[in-house]
Design a protein around this motif. Structure first.
Motif, PDB file in Angstrom:
ATOM      1  N   HIS A  31       0.832  -1.207   0.000  1.00  0.00           N
ATOM      2  CA  HIS A  31       0.000   0.000   0.000  1.00  0.00           C
ATOM      3  C   HIS A  31       0.866   1.257   0.000  1.00  0.00           C
ATOM      4  CE1 HIS A  31      -3.356   2.632   0.743  1.00  0.00           C
ATOM      5  NE2 HIS A  31      -2.891   3.011   1.919  1.00  0.00           N
ATOM      6  N   ILE A  32       1.918   1.252   0.802  1.00  0.00           N
ATOM      7  CA  ILE A  32       2.825   2.398   0.844  1.00  0.00           C
ATOM      8  C   ILE A  32       3.538   2.558  -0.489  1.00  0.00           C
ATOM      9  CG2 ILE A  32       4.949   3.287   1.886  1.00  0.00           C
ATOM     10  CD1 ILE A  32       3.977   2.198   4.558  1.00  0.00           C
ATOM     11  N   ASN A  33       4.034   1.447  -1.042  1.00  0.00           N
ATOM     12  CA  ASN A  33       4.738   1.514  -2.329  1.00  0.00           C
ATOM     13  C   ASN A  33       3.848   2.074  -3.433  1.00  0.00           C
ATOM     14  OD1 ASN A  33       7.053   0.423  -1.213  1.00  0.00           O
ATOM     15  ND2 ASN A  33       6.574  -1.677  -1.832  1.00  0.00           N
ATOM     16  N   THR A  34       2.564   1.702  -3.392  1.00  0.00           N
ATOM     17  CA  THR A  34       1.652   2.092  -4.457  1.00  0.00           C
ATOM     18  C   THR A  34       1.046   3.483  -4.245  1.00  0.00           C
ATOM     19  OG1 THR A  34       1.058  -0.235  -4.790  1.00  0.00           O
ATOM     20  CG2 THR A  34      -0.425   1.409  -5.740  1.00  0.00           C
ATOM     21  N   ASN A  35       0.662   3.786  -3.005  1.00  0.00           N
ATOM     22  CA  ASN A  35      -0.116   5.003  -2.757  1.00  0.00           C
ATOM     23  C   ASN A  35       0.564   6.038  -1.861  1.00  0.00           C
ATOM     24  OD1 ASN A  35      -2.565   3.928  -4.137  1.00  0.00           O
ATOM     25  ND2 ASN A  35      -2.566   2.488  -2.427  1.00  0.00           N
ATOM     26  N   LEU A  36       1.508   5.600  -1.040  1.00  0.00           N
ATOM     27  CA  LEU A  36       2.119   6.511  -0.070  1.00  0.00           C
ATOM     28  C   LEU A  36       3.643   6.439  -0.113  1.00  0.00           C
ATOM     29  CD1 LEU A  36      -0.197   5.574   2.967  1.00  0.00           C
ATOM     30  CD2 LEU A  36      -0.474   7.545   1.451  1.00  0.00           C
ATOM     31  N   SER A  37       4.186   6.307  -1.307  1.00  0.00           N
ATOM     32  CA  SER A  37       5.634   6.087  -1.442  1.00  0.00           C
ATOM     33  C   SER A  37       6.453   7.241  -0.870  1.00  0.00           C
ATOM     34  CB  SER A  37       5.996   5.874  -2.912  1.00  0.00           C
ATOM     35  OG  SER A  37       5.601   6.986  -3.691  1.00  0.00           O
ATOM     36  N   PHE A  38       5.864   8.433  -0.803  1.00  0.00           N
ATOM     37  CA  PHE A  38       6.577   9.601  -0.278  1.00  0.00           C
ATOM     38  C   PHE A  38       6.942   9.451   1.197  1.00  0.00           C
ATOM     39  CE2 PHE A  38       2.029  10.309  -0.094  1.00  0.00           C
ATOM     40  CZ  PHE A  38       1.818  10.697   1.216  1.00  0.00           C
ATOM     41  N   LEU A  39       6.279   8.549   1.911  1.00  0.00           N
ATOM     42  CA  LEU A  39       6.555   8.360   3.337  1.00  0.00           C
ATOM     43  C   LEU A  39       7.948   7.793   3.588  1.00  0.00           C
ATOM     44  CD1 LEU A  39       3.209   6.940   4.797  1.00  0.00           C
ATOM     45  CD2 LEU A  39       4.082   9.278   4.888  1.00  0.00           C
ATOM     46  N   LYS A  40       8.489   7.091   2.617  1.00  0.00           N
ATOM     47  CA  LYS A  40       9.781   6.425   2.810  1.00  0.00           C
ATOM     48  C   LYS A  40      10.902   7.414   3.077  1.00  0.00           C
ATOM     49  CE  LYS A  40       8.487   2.753  -0.446  1.00  0.00           C
ATOM     50  NZ  LYS A  40       8.842   2.109  -1.725  1.00  0.00           N
ATOM     51  N   GLU A  41      10.774   8.617   2.555  1.00  0.00           N
ATOM     52  CA  GLU A  41      11.842   9.603   2.696  1.00  0.00           C
ATOM     53  C   GLU A  41      11.497  10.695   3.705  1.00  0.00           C
ATOM     54  OE1 GLU A  41      14.571   8.921   1.105  1.00  0.00           O
ATOM     55  OE2 GLU A  41      13.619   7.227   0.072  1.00  0.00           O
ATOM     56  N   LYS A  42      10.401  10.515   4.434  1.00  0.00           N
ATOM     57  CA  LYS A  42       9.942  11.568   5.327  1.00  0.00           C
ATOM     58  C   LYS A  42      10.175  11.224   6.797  1.00  0.00           C
ATOM     59  CE  LYS A  42       8.392  14.023   1.912  1.00  0.00           C
ATOM     60  NZ  LYS A  42       9.084  15.297   1.538  1.00  0.00           N
ATOM     61  N   LYS A  43      10.164  12.273   7.613  1.00  0.00           N
ATOM     62  CA  LYS A  43      10.289  12.116   9.059  1.00  0.00           C
ATOM     63  C   LYS A  43       8.892  12.130   9.654  1.00  0.00           C
ATOM     64  CE  LYS A  43      12.788  14.083  13.026  1.00  0.00           C
ATOM     65  NZ  LYS A  43      13.629  15.207  13.487  1.00  0.00           N
ATOM     66  N   LEU A  44       8.514  11.054  10.336  1.00  0.00           N
ATOM     67  CA  LEU A  44       7.135  10.841  10.742  1.00  0.00           C
ATOM     68  C   LEU A  44       6.968  10.899  12.258  1.00  0.00           C
ATOM     69  CD1 LEU A  44       6.512   7.758   8.407  1.00  0.00           C
ATOM     70  CD2 LEU A  44       6.165  10.188   7.871  1.00  0.00           C
ATOM     71  N   LEU A  45       5.809  11.373  12.677  1.00  0.00           N
ATOM     72  CA  LEU A  45       5.445  11.411  14.093  1.00  0.00           C
ATOM     73  C   LEU A  45       4.208  10.540  14.277  1.00  0.00           C
ATOM     74  CD1 LEU A  45       5.993  12.699  16.905  1.00  0.00           C
ATOM     75  CD2 LEU A  45       4.314  14.456  16.287  1.00  0.00           C
ATOM     76  N   LEU A  46       4.324   9.474  15.082  1.00  0.00           N
ATOM     77  CA  LEU A  46       3.223   8.549  15.306  1.00  0.00           C
ATOM     78  C   LEU A  46       2.461   8.939  16.575  1.00  0.00           C
ATOM     79  CD1 LEU A  46       4.769   6.960  13.144  1.00  0.00           C
ATOM     80  CD2 LEU A  46       4.326   4.877  14.457  1.00  0.00           C
ATOM     81  N   ALA A  47       1.151   9.133  16.432  1.00  0.00           N
ATOM     82  CA  ALA A  47       0.294   9.399  17.589  1.00  0.00           C
ATOM     83  C   ALA A  47      -0.064   8.058  18.223  1.00  0.00           C
ATOM     84  CB  ALA A  47      -0.967  10.130  17.147  1.00  0.00           C
ATOM     85  N   VAL A  48       0.447   7.817  19.435  1.00  0.00           N
ATOM     86  CA  VAL A  48       0.332   6.481  20.043  1.00  0.00           C
ATOM     87  C   VAL A  48      -0.269   6.587  21.442  1.00  0.00           C
ATOM     88  CG1 VAL A  48       1.564   4.394  20.716  1.00  0.00           C
ATOM     89  CG2 VAL A  48       2.332   5.702  18.717  1.00  0.00           C
ATOM     90  N   SER A  49      -1.410   5.938  21.629  1.00  0.00           N
ATOM     91  CA  SER A  49      -2.061   5.927  22.937  1.00  0.00           C
ATOM     92  C   SER A  49      -1.553   4.798  23.822  1.00  0.00           C
ATOM     93  CB  SER A  49      -3.569   5.774  22.764  1.00  0.00           C
ATOM     94  OG  SER A  49      -3.872   4.498  22.210  1.00  0.00           O
TER      95      SER A  49
END
Length: 436
Positions: free
Chosen positions: A8-26
């Motif tokens: 899914h990431i490869n097909t639709n969200l490939s830009f995430l691979k090079e980005k700095k991400l913040l996960l909202a975690v409860s």
């Protein structure tokens, strides 16, 4: 599940691979699965955890759990405590709305301070179904019936392609630890009631409910796309955007048979919900208005004016000392002594400095105000001047007065008062510039 997400990431969200991400975690099962999936996919991310202090020791145990889990996985973690109940009471919000506002305000603050590109949350397909049903029961247009969007500005929800059952299975198969939120078992909230009592019956009636729901959402989104295209074309004809307002031409609007649907499409994002009042406003007399928490929709002759709501702005008075060369609030003015008046700049006046009494003041106009318009001998009510100049209701609200003692020196940007003009006996000339 890992492979499905990677595809899914490869097909639709490939830009995430090079980005700095913040996960909202409860600390719950959904967000902990998201953490482990991102960790296994070797994405660049950190974790943000909110302690809303709403469940006593349980909230603190969640916080400690997050510290231990992120330390074990060697993941950076940000933790923030909020006095949610107190803030909700002060801001007159429900606990849920206060928590949501606190959470996302903090997330965006972390993004700006630490260079994160996107916020990832662990919403899944069942969450989207619950949101659909909540909006359906409350009454909603197409916007509210298209589920939870996968992307909303900088917020991404990569797990929307998974069901709750898939997430639970993955957690169990991979021995992922998580925390159970005791409030999830309560039917106090509508979402929980739907989750516990309604959706199980729907799944019993249709074992393929989630698959059917996905198809429904797909069809509704396509319909929404058609509506958006039509709405955009109508907006370009009906609306004109100015510096501080949007003006809707009612003659052009009423040419559309479904004009109320267009108004809903245009105004819902500004927080309006009283559609009956807005519908009545179209045929109301000039001066009537409807307000949302943030905006005002005002009937003015053959138009509707949309502008930001300004609470108690009429009561604010700003002072200007004699030594000041400029002011920036509530609007920008500059002051300078001059000797040459052969050229008068736009949006500027020349006054006899010795006729001024400091401190000068800037304030909003009020009923009963009068002045002596430049070039005239008699007095005139400010309200009459506005009427003669055919100012709209919004234009009147935006007007500021520059005053000396109780006398109006200038209806700023509009008309100077004759009593302060320079004459043959003037020895000190003050030029006042209004910079838009």
């Amino acid at each position: 599940m890992l492979q499905k997400l990677q595809n899914h990431i490869n097909t639709n969200l490939s830009f995430l691979k090079e980005k700095k991400l913040l996960l909202a975690v409860s600390g719950g099962i959904d967000s902990m699965v998201l953490v482990h999936l991102c960790h296994q996919l070797k994405l660049d991310f950190a974790v943000a955890h909110c302690n809303f202090q709403l469940r006593g020791n349980e909230s603190d145990d969640d916080e400690n759990f997050m510290k231990s889990q992120t330390e074990k996985l060697q993941i950076p973690v940000f933790i923030q405590k909020f006095d949610t109940k107190s803030i909700a009471q002060t801001q007159k919000l429900s606990i849920q709305l206060a928590a949501r506002k606190l959470r996302y305000d903090w997330f965006y603050e972390l993004m700006n301070e630490n260079g994160f590109d996107y916020i990832l949350t662990a919403h899944h397909l069942d969450d989207s179904l619950e949101t659909f049903l909540i909006n359906f029961t409350r009454g909603s247009g197409l916007d509210g019936l298209t589920g939870i969007p996968e992307q909303n500005d900088k917020i991404l929800r990569p797990l929307l392609i998974f069901s709750r059952n898939e997430i639970e299975t993955f957690a169990q198969e991979n021995n992922i630890a998580w925390r159970e939120d005791s409030s999830n078992s309560s039917d106090k909230y509508l979402r929980n009631k739907l989750r516990h009592d309604v959706i199980p019956i729907l799944k019993e009636l249709n074992p393929s409910l989630l698959s059917s729901f996905e198809n429904t959402i797909k069809n509704l989104k396509q319909s929404q796309s058609l509506v958006d295209d039509a709405s955009k074309m109508a907006y370009e004809k009906v609306a004109s955007e100015r510096e501080n307002q949007i003006v809707f031409n009612l003659d052009l609007l009423l040419a559309y048979q479904n004009y109320q649907a267009y108004l809903f499409s245009w105004l819902s994002r500004f927080g309006f919900t009283d559609w009956e009042a807005i519908s009545d406003l179209v045929s109301a007399q000039s001066g009537k208005q409807v307000m949302s928490d943030s905006h005002v929709l005002l009937k003015n002759r053959n138009t509707l004016l949309l502008f930001l709501r300004k609470e108690n702005s009429e009561e604010v008075i700003y002072q200007i000392d004699k030594a000041q060369k400029q002011v920036k609030v509530p609007l920008k003015l500059t002051f300078c002594n001059v000797s040459d008046i052969s050229v008068q700049p736009t949006n500027a006046i020349f006054v006899d400095a010795e006729k001024l009494q400091f401190p000068l003041t800037i304030r909003k106009w009020k009923e009963g105000d009068f002045f002596q318009p430049f070039g005239m001998k008699g007095k005139k009510k400010v309200s009459k001047f506005f009427k003669d100049e055919k100012f709209s209701m919004l234009e009147k609200k935006e007007i500021w007065l520059l005053c000396s003692n109780d006398k109006i020196v200038w209806i700023i940007g509009k008309r100077q008062d004759d009593r302060f003009k320079i004459t043959e006996t003037t020895t000190k000339i003050l030029q006042i510039n209004y910079i838009k």
